[in-house]
Design an enzyme around this catalytic site. Structure first.
Site, PDB file in Angstrom:
ATOM      1  N   ASN A   1      -5.340   6.646  16.298  1.00 57.94           N
ATOM      2  CA  ASN A   1      -6.555   6.674  17.114  1.00 57.94           C
ATOM      3  C   ASN A   1      -7.066   8.095  17.336  1.00 57.94           C
ATOM      4  O   ASN A   1      -8.273   8.322  17.478  1.00 57.94           O
ATOM      5  CB  ASN A   1      -6.295   5.955  18.444  1.00 57.94           C
ATOM      6  N   GLU A   2      -6.162   9.080  17.350  1.00 55.25           N
ATOM      7  CA  GLU A   2      -6.607  10.478  17.502  1.00 55.25           C
ATOM      8  C   GLU A   2      -7.452  10.868  16.272  1.00 55.25           C
ATOM      9  O   GLU A   2      -8.492  11.500  16.396  1.00 55.25           O
ATOM     10  CB  GLU A   2      -5.394  11.423  17.617  1.00 55.25           C
TER      11      GLU A   2
ATOM     12  N   GLN B   1       0.838  -1.208   0.000  1.00 53.72           N
ATOM     13  CA  GLN B   1       0.000   0.000   0.000  1.00 53.72           C
ATOM     14  C   GLN B   1       0.871   1.256   0.000  1.00 53.72           C
ATOM     15  O   GLN B   1       1.552   1.536   0.995  1.00 53.72           O
ATOM     16  CB  GLN B   1      -0.875  -0.010   1.267  1.00 53.72           C
ATOM     17  N   GLY B   2       0.823   2.018  -1.072  1.00 58.81           N
ATOM     18  CA  GLY B   2       1.626   3.239  -1.155  1.00 58.81           C
ATOM     19  C   GLY B   2       0.778   4.480  -0.939  1.00 58.81           C
ATOM     20  O   GLY B   2       0.470   5.196  -1.898  1.00 58.81           O
TER      21      GLY B   2
ATOM     22  N   SER C   1       0.991   6.559   2.565  1.00 55.08           N
ATOM     23  CA  SER C   1       1.683   7.533   3.433  1.00 55.08           C
ATOM     24  C   SER C   1       2.991   8.008   2.823  1.00 55.08           C
ATOM     25  O   SER C   1       3.679   7.265   2.120  1.00 55.08           O
ATOM     26  CB  SER C   1       1.992   6.898   4.784  1.00 55.08           C
TER      27      SER C   1
ATOM     28  N   GLU D   1     -10.446  -1.059   5.780  1.00 55.68           N
ATOM     29  CA  GLU D   1      -9.266  -1.422   6.566  1.00 55.68           C
ATOM     30  C   GLU D   1      -9.595  -1.337   8.054  1.00 55.68           C
ATOM     31  O   GLU D   1      -9.226  -2.190   8.842  1.00 55.68           O
ATOM     32  CB  GLU D   1      -8.099  -0.487   6.217  1.00 55.68           C
TER      33      GLU D   1
END
Ligand SMILES: Cc1cc2nc3c(=O)[nH]c(=O)nc-3n(C[C@H](O)[C@H](O)[C@H](O)COP(=O)(O)OP(=O)(O)OC[C@H]3O[C@@H](n4cnc5c(N)ncnc54)[C@H](O)[C@@H]3O)c2cc1C
Length: 396
Positions: free
Chosen positions: A382-383, A126-127, A129, A244
């Site tokens: 999580n933020e 997965q590209g 980030s 996801e």
């Protein structure tokens, strides 16, 4: 809402369980129980066994190899798979790019890629980030410029999981720099063997190498490798990320780990008694199990509501599952550390001076504890999930 499983569903659970007992290679299972990394061969071998059985891409539409199971059957299958435990299908192919291709791709792309994903003939990564574009993913800079019938791709991705094994990558690339940032992104797939692709490993805190930096230097990609429409990649990415997060609760993984905690805590002694008899420890374990039960029920509610948020649209509650699922996974690794106490950090597992009674099985618990810090970061931290809940669920 009825949360009890029917007789047929219980029989299905038994069938799945028996298949795992008969078919998961014992060494693969042992490594997973102990929190060890698997080799590429071990993973691919198991996924092909699963695919041969017809369960490799169970949730896909039947015309592409799916099983046609009900949502409850999928839930049972995943729970059994995680808690046996057996390796989960390669998410990058099966849960991420596969559904994007069969939902937004053209017929040729479906024919070309889907069967290879199912049989792991191609290992996908997965590209998304980039340095500086993680939470703020839409600010990504990797550029794809159209030149005739090709894209020329330049830029850098990071944290690319298991890219060292990958044959293919699905990438978010900027294709219109003048548009609003979410509007100028396209979803392009290409071979990791292309000229100009460089993979550089990042060593993680447990000593493993499961993430990488990936560099693109004038990589030439056929124009037809664009999935869906040009500059609509952000929509496909949102669709993919929602999927996801649903899979990320990992209730079965935490259940299996709790079994292991109970088992070890009954054997390892502290102050002259098994740790499981220590009231303070019991309280912490019980609190964790209660949280897990609540997560399981929430997940079942999400399963029961599936489809109510529009075709192909994930339930916003998937963010709740991601937050609680990752917190519980981290708590279970903390409890394991507590059970083995000083043996969690042996400086010499096979020391012969009698001062260190650490056993081989304790050696993996600390690295696994450190490795699991990642679960509250990947798939959207999580933020960020809390921000999504504030907007999508609470309307703030
Ligand atoms: C083990 C691992 C595997 C990964 N695998 C992949 C992969 O295969 N492919 C891929 O594309 N990516 C992958 N990632 C990247 C992952 O998606 C990002 O790490 C994640 O989205 C966070 O981005 P960042 O690391 O740039 O942190 P940043 O976005 O820089 O965030 C840093 C901190 O600031 C907080 N923060 C940022 N913005 C806000 C805000 N608006 N409100 C409140 N808090 C905020 C974050 O929660 C975090 O705590 C992986 C990450 C990890 C750790």
């Amino acid at each position: 809402m009825d949360l009890a499983f029917t007789k047929e569903e219980q029989a299905f659970r038994e069938e799945v369980r028996q298949f795992f007992r008969d078919n998961v290679p014992p060494e693969t299972r042992r490594k997973l129980v102990e929190g060890r990394h698997l080799s590429k061969d071990e993973m691919v071998t198991w996924w092909r066994i699963l695919n041969k059985k017809g369960w490799g891409v169970s949730h896909w539409p039947t015309q592409y190899g799916g099983t046609g199971w009900t949502s409850v059957q999928h839930y049972i299958f995943n729970e059994e798979l995680q808690s046996y435990p057996a390796p989960q299908p390669l998410a990058f192919g099966v849960s991420m790019v596969g559904p994007v291709i069969y939902t937004f791709g053209n017929e040729e792309q479906k024919k070309k890629y889907l069967p290879r994903i199912a049989n792991v003939d191609d290992w996908w990564c997965q590209g998304f980030s980039e340095p500086g574009s993680g939470s703020d993913l839409a600010s990504l800079k990797t550029k794809a410029e159209r030149k005739g019938d090709k894209w020329i791709i330049n830029g850098q991705k990071t944290w690319t999981t298991l890219a060292q094994h990958a044959d293919m990558i699905f990438c978010l690339c900027r294709t219109d720099a003048s548009a609003k940032k979410q509007m100028g992104i396209s979803f392009i797939v290409f071979s990791m063997k292309s000229k100009g692709v460089t993979v550089r490993p990042i060593q993680t805190i447990d000593g493993g190498v499961e993430v990488n930096e990936v560099f693109f230097d004038d990589v030439e990609v056929p124009y037809e490798n664009l999935i869906g429409e040009e500059n609509k990649g952000w929509d496909y990415a949102k669709f993919l990320l929602g999927n996801e997060r649903t899979g990320i609760a990992r209730v079965g993984v935490s259940k299996e780990r709790i079994r292991r905690i109970r088992d070890l805590a009954s054997k390892v002694e502290s102050a002259g008694r098994p740790i499981i008899q220590d009231p303070a420890f019991r309280e912490k374990l019980a609190a964790c199990e209660i949280e897990l039960k609540a997560l399981e029920l929430t997940q079942l509610r999400v399963v029961a509501d599936e489809g109510k948020h529009g075709k192909g649209k994930p339930n916003p509650a998937s963010s709740v599952l991601k937050i609680k699922g990752s917190e519980i996974q981290q708590t279970t690794t903390e409890l394991l550390m507590e059970v083995i106490g000083p043996f969690a950090a042996p400086y010499d597992v096979h020391g012969d001076d009698g001062s260190n009674e650490a056993m081989d099985w304790t050696a993996q618990i600390a690295p696994s504890y450190f490795n699991n810090r990642k679960v509250s970061i990947y798939g959207g931290s999580n933020e960020i999930q809390r921000n999504i809940i504030a907007k999508a669920v609470l309307g703030l």
